[in-house]
Scaffold this motif. Structure first.
Motif, mmCIF file in Angstrom:
data_model
loop_
_atom_site.group_PDB
_atom_site.id
_atom_site.type_symbol
_atom_site.label_atom_id
_atom_site.label_comp_id
_atom_site.label_asym_id
_atom_site.label_seq_id
_atom_site.Cartn_x
_atom_site.Cartn_y
_atom_site.Cartn_z
ATOM 1 N N GLY A 22 0.795 -1.223 0.000
ATOM 2 C CA GLY A 22 0.000 0.000 0.000
ATOM 3 C C GLY A 22 0.827 1.272 0.000
ATOM 4 N N SER A 23 1.903 1.298 0.819
ATOM 5 C CA SER A 23 2.737 2.510 0.862
ATOM 6 C C SER A 23 3.338 2.775 -0.512
ATOM 7 C CB SER A 23 3.869 2.355 1.875
ATOM 8 O OG SER A 23 3.360 2.154 3.154
ATOM 9 N N TYR A 54 -4.451 7.991 7.013
ATOM 10 C CA TYR A 54 -3.231 7.190 7.022
ATOM 11 C C TYR A 54 -2.953 6.727 5.598
ATOM 12 C CZ TYR A 54 0.331 3.759 8.020
ATOM 13 O OH TYR A 54 1.517 3.071 8.021
ATOM 14 N N GLY A 104 0.297 5.282 4.661
ATOM 15 C CA GLY A 104 1.513 4.494 4.593
ATOM 16 C C GLY A 104 2.715 5.214 5.153
ATOM 17 N N GLU A 125 -8.954 8.588 2.299
ATOM 18 C CA GLU A 125 -9.558 7.263 2.469
ATOM 19 C C GLU A 125 -11.073 7.464 2.502
ATOM 20 O OE1 GLU A 125 -7.440 5.160 6.010
ATOM 21 O OE2 GLU A 125 -7.066 7.291 6.169
ATOM 22 N N ASP A 162 -7.731 6.454 -1.586
ATOM 23 C CA ASP A 162 -6.845 5.445 -1.013
ATOM 24 C C ASP A 162 -7.701 4.293 -0.494
ATOM 25 O OD1 ASP A 162 -5.016 3.896 0.257
ATOM 26 O OD2 ASP A 162 -3.994 5.535 1.310
ATOM 27 N N VAL A 187 -6.694 1.199 0.178
ATOM 28 C CA VAL A 187 -5.867 0.102 0.685
ATOM 29 C C VAL A 187 -6.664 -0.754 1.683
ATOM 30 C CG1 VAL A 187 -3.808 -0.428 2.066
ATOM 31 C CG2 VAL A 187 -3.653 1.174 0.161
ATOM 32 N N ILE A 188 -7.499 -0.111 2.498
ATOM 33 C CA ILE A 188 -8.381 -0.872 3.392
ATOM 34 C C ILE A 188 -9.751 -1.085 2.752
ATOM 35 C CG2 ILE A 188 -9.710 -0.730 5.539
ATOM 36 C CD1 ILE A 188 -7.285 0.542 6.867
ATOM 37 N N LYS A 242 -3.565 -4.988 0.406
ATOM 38 C CA LYS A 242 -4.274 -5.851 1.363
ATOM 39 C C LYS A 242 -5.217 -6.871 0.720
ATOM 40 C CE LYS A 242 -3.864 -2.293 4.958
ATOM 41 N NZ LYS A 242 -3.033 -2.714 6.054
HETATM 42 C C1 LIG Z 1 -5.363 3.608 3.759
HETATM 43 C C2 LIG Z 1 -3.974 3.046 3.767
HETATM 44 N N1 LIG Z 1 -3.087 3.457 2.859
HETATM 45 C C3 LIG Z 1 -1.834 2.951 2.810
HETATM 46 C C4 LIG Z 1 -1.432 1.995 3.712
HETATM 47 C C5 LIG Z 1 -0.044 1.444 3.638
HETATM 48 O O1 LIG Z 1 -0.074 0.129 3.186
HETATM 49 P P1 LIG Z 1 1.154 -0.866 3.477
HETATM 50 O O2 LIG Z 1 1.183 -1.071 4.969
HETATM 51 O O3 LIG Z 1 0.782 -2.113 2.707
HETATM 52 O O4 LIG Z 1 2.384 -0.247 2.961
HETATM 53 C C6 LIG Z 1 -2.331 1.526 4.682
HETATM 54 C C7 LIG Z 1 -1.937 0.502 5.646
HETATM 55 O O5 LIG Z 1 -2.652 0.155 6.567
HETATM 56 C C8 LIG Z 1 -3.636 2.077 4.719
HETATM 57 O O6 LIG Z 1 -4.513 1.700 5.649
#
Ligand SMILES: Cc1ncc(COP(=O)(O)O)c(C=O)c1O
Length: 449
Positions: free
Chosen positions: A118-119, A151, A153, A225, A258, A260-261, A287
């Protein structure tokens, strides 16, 4: 295989854990998990607990999906690695990019750039947003806007748009040109506004103000997010994301959702943006893309970006990427995971199980006045804010939070702490009975506090 004594003696001795204090972890060793089964984890002592965290908001399919496991295992024998830089590709990268694009077709996404997590996906989004504006002759658009409590990353770019001090302060100075507007956090906000719709309007006004102050022509992108996860499961009013997206689009600012979640069913829809009726320009995900069976992330872009990159001259080259972008084993995991996600229709379970968890926690809030705020109700993610004084909203101290965590674990559910919040995002395949186990374990945790 080393024996249990070896594992206990060496626990946290050589490994610096992410998001942990290396010294503290040597004194209070982390729980050693040795097995996953369905929605459960089993530790070194044989204790079994429902994983109310779903790994880290990621093990959407639970721990026992043989289809994904077999796809990974057989890929390791066929082709364990192949570079996707420039001149080579492989069958699994082609299949996985097709599957991901199809998955987010309704969100208007048309191209996929794979990353290792995700980062990396966020970093890719920020970089390509700047390149996009350069390609269009607006090189002055370099700044980024985001929400407080967000958040995104841990890379320097992601940390710079993060809206939580904890993840920033030790690593400053961060990227210049990143600015934050208030979070849709009704429980605490600078306006003292508890009505989510009114708060959404105030945040939209703040975004308009910030854009005017910075100068629209200086801003590359806005990232948010759809539901803030790590910030405490902060669910905005349904009008917020559409309003913010409209303001950005009117000002030529790219909208990065974003996911990722929130991607892949967590909100009860296949994406968080779709949940709120927004079509972003870019989406970042990770994820649930492999249910965490293999580390993979992705950046997706819409036609507007695709056309600019693909129809530019040499400047359209993407001088950005990761050795493991489109890793064959990861790509095989993506295709298998997405086909299982669709076959099991995991988003359909996220709604009712999420409501069960949310309503169950609200019932516990009647019993325990250390529960200050309960957030969720949109898919399977719930946040509980714990306070020592409900009227004053005083955040609960760390030791008590740890006591709740430990008692809940002993009573059968692993939850996650984020400051004075309990964060939950169980596997999307969780059953009604397993959600009840989480609720009774939380009851035991609160009783212990
Ligand atoms: C919304 C969001 N973006 C980015 C990330 C970063 O992902 P990663 O931990 O896979 O690098 C996270 C991690 O929890 C996240 O919740």
């Amino acid at each position: 295989m080393k024996d249990d004594n070896f594992l206990r003696e060496n626990n946290a001795r050589h490994l610096w854990h992410p998001m942990g204090h290396p010294g503290d972890l040597q004194k209070h060793a982390p729980t050693i998990i040795t097995k996953g089964e369905g929605a459960h984890l089993i530790d070194i002592d044989g204790h079994k607990a429902v994983d109310a965290v779903g790994g880290l908001w990621c093990v959407n399919l639970g721990y026992s999906n043989d289809t994904v496991k077999e796809a990974i295992a057989s890929q390791l024998y066929d082709l364990p690695y192949c570079s996707a830089f420039g001149g080579t590709t492989h069958d699994k990268a082609i299949e996985a990019s097709y599957a991901v694009r199809e998955f987010f077709d309704a969100d208007g996404m048309s191209r996929v750039f794979f990353t290792s997590g995700g980062s990396d996906a966020v970093e890719s989004a920020l970089r390509l947003a700047r390149q996009y504006h350069k390609l269009r002759g607006e090189a002055g658009r370099t700044k980024f806007l985001s929400l407080k409590k967000g958040y995104h990353g841990t890379h320097i770019g992601g940390a710079s748009v993060n809206g939580n001090n904890r993840f920033r302060i030790n690593y400053e100075p961060l990227l210049p040109g990143c600015f934050h507007i208030p979070s849709p956090y009704t429980y605490r906000n600078p306006f003292n506004e508890t009505d989510p719709a009114k708060l959404a309007q105030l945040i939209a006004n703040a975004l308009e103000d910030e854009i005017a102050f910075q100068g629209p022509g200086t801003i590359a992108a806005f990232i948010m997010e759809p539901i803030q996860g790590a910030g405490g499961v902060i669910v905005p009013h349904e009008t917020l994301m559409p309003m913010l997206a409209e303001i950005c689009q009117r000002n030529g600012i790219l909208v990065i959702s974003d996911e990722v979640i929130t991607g892949f069913g967590r909100t009860g829809d296949w994406s968080g943006a779709r949940h709120w009726g927004v079509k972003p320009d870019m989406m970042t995900c990770a994820k649930g893309i492999t249910s965490a069976y293999f580390p993979v992330g992705a950046l997706l872009v819409n036609d507007k970006l695709a056309e600019v990159f693909e129809n530019s001259g040499a400047a359209g080259s993407i001088f950005h990427g990761y050795t493991y972008s489109a890793h064959p084993v990861g790509a095989a995991a993506v295709t298998a995971c997405l086909s299982e996600t669709l076959r099991l229709d995991t988003r359909a379970n996220a709604g009712p199980r999420g409501t069960q968890l949310f309503e169950g926690v609200k019932a516990l809030a009647e019993k325990y006045d250390i529960i200050g705020d309960v957030r969720g109700g949109h898919g399977l993610m719930t946040g509980i804010e714990i306070v020592s004084d409900r009227a004053a909203k005083t955040p609960m101290d760390n030791d008590t939070m740890k006591r709740i965590h430990e008692a809940a674990y002993q009573a059968g559910a692993l939850v996650r702490l984020g400051a004075n919040n309990i964060l939950m995002s169980p596997p999307l395949v969780i059953t009604e009975a397993e959600v009840n186990t989480i609720l009774s374990a939380l009851d035991a945790g609160f009783a212990a506090a």
